[in-house]
Enzyme design. Sequence first.
Site, PDB file in Angstrom:
ATOM      1  N   ASN A 215      34.794  17.582  10.957  1.00  0.00           N
ATOM      2  CA  ASN A 215      34.509  18.279   9.687  1.00  0.00           C
ATOM      3  C   ASN A 215      35.788  18.809   9.039  1.00  0.00           C
ATOM      4  O   ASN A 215      36.246  19.906   9.393  1.00  0.00           O
ATOM      5  CB  ASN A 215      33.529  19.426   9.938  1.00  0.00           C
TER       6      ASN A 215
ATOM      7  N   PHE B  41      40.800   5.596   1.842  1.00  0.00           N
ATOM      8  CA  PHE B  41      39.923   6.761   1.701  1.00  0.00           C
ATOM      9  C   PHE B  41      38.820   6.530   0.667  1.00  0.00           C
ATOM     10  O   PHE B  41      37.828   7.256   0.657  1.00  0.00           O
ATOM     11  CB  PHE B  41      40.713   7.985   1.207  1.00  0.00           C
TER      12      PHE B  41
ATOM     13  N   LYS C 299      29.312   3.594   6.660  1.00  0.00           N
ATOM     14  CA  LYS C 299      30.471   3.760   7.551  1.00  0.00           C
ATOM     15  C   LYS C 299      30.323   2.863   8.784  1.00  0.00           C
ATOM     16  O   LYS C 299      31.270   2.194   9.201  1.00  0.00           O
ATOM     17  CB  LYS C 299      30.617   5.226   7.988  1.00  0.00           C
TER      18      LYS C 299
ATOM     19  N   SER D  72      33.686   8.366  10.096  1.00  0.00           N
ATOM     20  CA  SER D  72      33.161   9.734  10.184  1.00  0.00           C
ATOM     21  C   SER D  72      32.405   9.932  11.494  1.00  0.00           C
ATOM     22  O   SER D  72      31.817   8.990  12.041  1.00  0.00           O
ATOM     23  CB  SER D  72      32.193   9.930   9.013  1.00  0.00           C
ATOM     24  N   ALA D  73      32.372  11.169  11.952  1.00  0.00           N
ATOM     25  CA  ALA D  73      31.577  11.508  13.132  1.00  0.00           C
ATOM     26  C   ALA D  73      30.092  11.280  12.887  1.00  0.00           C
ATOM     27  O   ALA D  73      29.305  11.261  13.834  1.00  0.00           O
ATOM     28  CB  ALA D  73      31.820  12.961  13.510  1.00  0.00           C
TER      29      ALA D  73
ATOM     30  N   TYR E 219      24.766   6.727   3.610  1.00  0.00           N
ATOM     31  CA  TYR E 219      26.201   7.020   3.740  1.00  0.00           C
ATOM     32  C   TYR E 219      26.677   6.656   5.156  1.00  0.00           C
ATOM     33  O   TYR E 219      27.654   5.935   5.335  1.00  0.00           O
ATOM     34  CB  TYR E 219      26.485   8.498   3.451  1.00  0.00           C
TER      35      TYR E 219
ATOM     36  N   ARG F 262      29.806  22.854  14.775  1.00  0.00           N
ATOM     37  CA  ARG F 262      30.580  21.699  14.332  1.00  0.00           C
ATOM     38  C   ARG F 262      32.039  21.843  14.744  1.00  0.00           C
ATOM     39  O   ARG F 262      32.524  22.941  15.013  1.00  0.00           O
ATOM     40  CB  ARG F 262      30.545  21.574  12.795  1.00  0.00           C
TER      41      ARG F 262
ATOM     42  N   LYS G 286      30.755   9.943  -0.655  1.00  0.00           N
ATOM     43  CA  LYS G 286      30.616  10.647   0.631  1.00  0.00           C
ATOM     44  C   LYS G 286      29.485  11.663   0.723  1.00  0.00           C
ATOM     45  O   LYS G 286      29.403  12.408   1.695  1.00  0.00           O
ATOM     46  CB  LYS G 286      31.935  11.337   0.969  1.00  0.00           C
TER      47      LYS G 286
HETATM   48  P1  NAD Z   1      36.852  12.514  -2.006  1.00  0.00           P
HETATM   49  O1  NAD Z   1      35.634  12.179  -2.766  1.00  0.00           O
HETATM   50  O2  NAD Z   1      37.567  13.781  -2.335  1.00  0.00           O
HETATM   51  O3  NAD Z   1      37.901  11.301  -2.110  1.00  0.00           O
HETATM   52  C1  NAD Z   1      37.512   9.975  -2.287  1.00  0.00           C
HETATM   53  C2  NAD Z   1      38.320   9.423  -3.440  1.00  0.00           C
HETATM   54  O4  NAD Z   1      37.965   8.053  -3.643  1.00  0.00           O
HETATM   55  C3  NAD Z   1      38.064  10.160  -4.761  1.00  0.00           C
HETATM   56  O5  NAD Z   1      39.289  10.520  -5.322  1.00  0.00           O
HETATM   57  C4  NAD Z   1      37.318   9.140  -5.621  1.00  0.00           C
HETATM   58  O6  NAD Z   1      37.619   9.296  -6.998  1.00  0.00           O
HETATM   59  C5  NAD Z   1      37.832   7.829  -5.046  1.00  0.00           C
HETATM   60  N1  NAD Z   1      36.917   6.688  -5.183  1.00  0.00           N
HETATM   61  C6  NAD Z   1      35.588   6.649  -4.926  1.00  0.00           C
HETATM   62  N2  NAD Z   1      35.096   5.409  -5.149  1.00  0.00           N
HETATM   63  C7  NAD Z   1      36.152   4.643  -5.544  1.00  0.00           C
HETATM   64  C8  NAD Z   1      36.281   3.291  -5.923  1.00  0.00           C
HETATM   65  N3  NAD Z   1      35.222   2.474  -5.949  1.00  0.00           N
HETATM   66  N4  NAD Z   1      37.498   2.820  -6.278  1.00  0.00           N
HETATM   67  C9  NAD Z   1      38.579   3.654  -6.279  1.00  0.00           C
HETATM   68  N5  NAD Z   1      38.512   4.950  -5.931  1.00  0.00           N
HETATM   69  C10 NAD Z   1      37.308   5.442  -5.569  1.00  0.00           C
HETATM   70  O7  NAD Z   1      36.478  12.484  -0.467  1.00  0.00           O
HETATM   71  P2  NAD Z   1      37.329  12.934   0.806  1.00  0.00           P
HETATM   72  O8  NAD Z   1      36.667  14.122   1.385  1.00  0.00           O
HETATM   73  O9  NAD Z   1      38.768  12.988   0.489  1.00  0.00           O
HETATM   74  O10 NAD Z   1      37.004  11.714   1.775  1.00  0.00           O
HETATM   75  C11 NAD Z   1      37.864  10.603   1.883  1.00  0.00           C
HETATM   76  C12 NAD Z   1      37.220   9.590   2.812  1.00  0.00           C
HETATM   77  O11 NAD Z   1      36.989  10.198   4.083  1.00  0.00           O
HETATM   78  C13 NAD Z   1      35.875   9.061   2.320  1.00  0.00           C
HETATM   79  O12 NAD Z   1      35.801   7.682   2.639  1.00  0.00           O
HETATM   80  C14 NAD Z   1      34.881   9.852   3.141  1.00  0.00           C
HETATM   81  O13 NAD Z   1      33.670   9.136   3.332  1.00  0.00           O
HETATM   82  C15 NAD Z   1      35.627  10.018   4.451  1.00  0.00           C
HETATM   83  N6  NAD Z   1      35.173  11.181   5.199  1.00  0.00           N
HETATM   84  C16 NAD Z   1      35.184  12.413   4.599  1.00  0.00           C
HETATM   85  C17 NAD Z   1      34.718  13.516   5.295  1.00  0.00           C
HETATM   86  C18 NAD Z   1      34.690  14.870   4.628  1.00  0.00           C
HETATM   87  O14 NAD Z   1      33.991  15.744   5.120  1.00  0.00           O
HETATM   88  N7  NAD Z   1      35.432  15.135   3.570  1.00  0.00           N
HETATM   89  C19 NAD Z   1      34.261  13.378   6.624  1.00  0.00           C
HETATM   90  C20 NAD Z   1      34.282  12.121   7.207  1.00  0.00           C
HETATM   91  C21 NAD Z   1      34.743  11.017   6.486  1.00  0.00           C
HETATM   92  C1  UD1 Z   2      27.869  16.603   6.742  1.00  0.00           C
HETATM   93  C2  UD1 Z   2      27.159  15.284   6.667  1.00  0.00           C
HETATM   94  C3  UD1 Z   2      27.952  14.243   7.438  1.00  0.00           C
HETATM   95  C4  UD1 Z   2      29.379  14.190   6.919  1.00  0.00           C
HETATM   96  C5  UD1 Z   2      29.986  15.588   7.050  1.00  0.00           C
HETATM   97  C6  UD1 Z   2      31.383  15.670   6.551  1.00  0.00           C
HETATM   98  C7  UD1 Z   2      24.772  15.854   6.480  1.00  0.00           C
HETATM   99  C8  UD1 Z   2      23.443  15.817   7.147  1.00  0.00           C
HETATM  100  N1  UD1 Z   2      25.814  15.417   7.218  1.00  0.00           N
HETATM  101  O1  UD1 Z   2      27.956  16.952   8.098  1.00  0.00           O
HETATM  102  O2  UD1 Z   2      27.357  12.985   7.292  1.00  0.00           O
HETATM  103  O3  UD1 Z   2      30.140  13.260   7.664  1.00  0.00           O
HETATM  104  O4  UD1 Z   2      29.188  16.488   6.278  1.00  0.00           O
HETATM  105  O5  UD1 Z   2      31.415  15.501   5.167  1.00  0.00           O
HETATM  106  O6  UD1 Z   2      24.903  16.226   5.323  1.00  0.00           O
HETATM  107  N2  UD1 Z   2      25.299  24.557   6.576  1.00  0.00           N
HETATM  108  C9  UD1 Z   2      24.599  25.684   6.207  1.00  0.00           C
HETATM  109  N3  UD1 Z   2      24.524  25.990   4.883  1.00  0.00           N
HETATM  110  C10 UD1 Z   2      25.125  25.251   3.905  1.00  0.00           C
HETATM  111  C11 UD1 Z   2      25.844  24.074   4.306  1.00  0.00           C
HETATM  112  C12 UD1 Z   2      25.891  23.779   5.648  1.00  0.00           C
HETATM  113  O7  UD1 Z   2      24.043  26.397   7.042  1.00  0.00           O
HETATM  114  O8  UD1 Z   2      25.008  25.582   2.710  1.00  0.00           O
HETATM  115  C13 UD1 Z   2      25.404  24.242   8.020  1.00  0.00           C
HETATM  116  C14 UD1 Z   2      24.815  22.908   8.405  1.00  0.00           C
HETATM  117  O9  UD1 Z   2      23.449  23.036   8.714  1.00  0.00           O
HETATM  118  C15 UD1 Z   2      25.682  22.538   9.620  1.00  0.00           C
HETATM  119  C16 UD1 Z   2      27.052  23.148   9.284  1.00  0.00           C
HETATM  120  O10 UD1 Z   2      26.792  24.164   8.315  1.00  0.00           O
HETATM  121  O11 UD1 Z   2      25.198  23.153  10.772  1.00  0.00           O
HETATM  122  C17 UD1 Z   2      28.034  22.150   8.708  1.00  0.00           C
HETATM  123  O12 UD1 Z   2      27.439  21.491   7.602  1.00  0.00           O
HETATM  124  P1  UD1 Z   2      28.259  20.487   6.670  1.00  0.00           P
HETATM  125  O13 UD1 Z   2      29.525  21.144   6.220  1.00  0.00           O
HETATM  126  O14 UD1 Z   2      27.328  20.000   5.609  1.00  0.00           O
HETATM  127  O15 UD1 Z   2      28.686  19.319   7.633  1.00  0.00           O
HETATM  128  P2  UD1 Z   2      27.789  18.394   8.608  1.00  0.00           P
HETATM  129  O16 UD1 Z   2      26.354  18.740   8.508  1.00  0.00           O
HETATM  130  O17 UD1 Z   2      28.405  18.433   9.946  1.00  0.00           O
END
Ligand code: NAD
Ligand code: UD1
Length: 340
Positions: A178, A80, A152, A124-125, A148, A230, A84
């Site tokens: 999401n 993970f 990925k 990620s999507a 970002y 989404r 992000k």
């Molecule tokens: P998060 O930031 O809460 O968790 C990531 C963790 O990685 C954190 O605890 C951070 O301290 C740690 N970290 C970052 N860089 C590091 C490094 N160099 N060495 C060791 N630890 C490190 O994010 P999350 O939402 O839990 O996401 C986890 C993964 O899923 C990420 O790779 C993110 O890109 C991916 N992802 C997240 C989402 C989302 O919306 N949350 C969507 C798609 C993909």
């Molecule tokens: C975003 C990231 C995507 C990442 C995903 C999950 C962008 C452009 N894309 O996607 O790369 O993988 O988060 O972490 O940032 N919205 C509002 N008001 C707000 C916030 C969001 O209207 O304050 C809307 C957005 O326009 C979108 C929806 O809510 O339509 C979801 O937004 P968000 O939660 O940021 O996710 P993604 O845009 O899908």
Amino acid sequence: MTILVTGGAGYIGSHTSILLIEAGYDIIVFDNFSNASHESIKRVEKIVGQSITLIEGDIRNRTDLENVFSSYSIDAVIHFAGLKAVGESVEKPLSYYDNNIYGTMVLCEIMSKHNCKSIVFSSSATVYGDPHTTPIKEDFPLSATNPYGRSKLFIEEMLRDLHISDSSWKIVLLRYFNPVGAHSSGTIGEDPNGIPNNLMPFIAQTAVGKRSYLSIFGDDYDTHDGTGVRDYIHVMDLADGHVKALNIIKNLSKVMTINLGTGTGYSVLDMVKAFEKASGKKVPYQIAPRRAGDVAKCFADPSYAKKILGWEAKKGIVQMCEDSWRWQANNPDGYKGKSI
Ligand code: NAD
Ligand code: UD1
């Protein structure tokens, strides 16, 4: 079986750690705490009723990883760790390539050295860019519009190359839609730094009174109410997808790429209404211009996950909003509030 959970103190990692322990795995959490707090792990320990092996280290640091792999016999890694935030990645691309791409390179190098060749990667999507149609299948064209997303995409390619070079690698690429929601205890959840970029934490902070109103980014998209659509997925369902991926990883002969989504798209206004109902609070909003880089509609075809992993999302929009609200209401300042 012992699983190294990189980024295990973060949002998705902490929720997944619970299910891994409940499924009988031994876990080691490895995190540099750049976007997490020790409190999340303390709370996970309380939920599972046992202590967790926690190593503070950085995936870019060979010595940190060497120490872990030489001290423990690790069977697989759930990876993970990474940065992000899309906007931040545009401002600081090199940090994203360093943490995400270089970090994963070092991780794979040390894994290989210690003959640990099973990895589940958080993709990620976002790798689908602006999809021509929905629902999105795994074989849709890939693209990225920001560093970002490119990190990925590149890591996916790197892991595929690794498998070509050595087919004993077992690799699962999970493309999350999401993630939202929180553990039902209300003690762990998403704790963004500063002003949330993502919709759900912004809505939750508005409902709890930390933000005065939500800006809805665009109401002129080609969707049922004009706001962006989404595929919101409950973080515990997502966590379960990782446990299911570990179930199949040993027998893989090719790199598996799997969408983790519900298959249902909700608009921003749908989410606002559902959250108001779950919380009993008003979420004031204003319509703002579209956010650069946003797409109108993004939701998964999750049928491959069902076929390959026997996984499907079980929790719907009501549970997503109720659980997010419980976490937000009990912890208005996230982990920075009182320790439990
Ligand atoms: P998060 O930031 O809460 O968790 C990531 C963790 O990685 C954190 O605890 C951070 O301290 C740690 N970290 C970052 N860089 C590091 C490094 N160099 N060495 C060791 N630890 C490190 O994010 P999350 O939402 O839990 O996401 C986890 C993964 O899923 C990420 O790779 C993110 O890109 C991916 N992802 C997240 C989402 C989302 O919306 N949350 C969507 C798609 C993909
Ligand atoms: C975003 C990231 C995507 C990442 C995903 C999950 C962008 C452009 N894309 O996607 O790369 O993988 O988060 O972490 O940032 N919205 C509002 N008001 C707000 C916030 C969001 O209207 O304050 C809307 C957005 O326009 C979108 C929806 O809510 O339509 C979801 O937004 P968000 O939660 O940021 O996710 P993604 O845009 O899908």
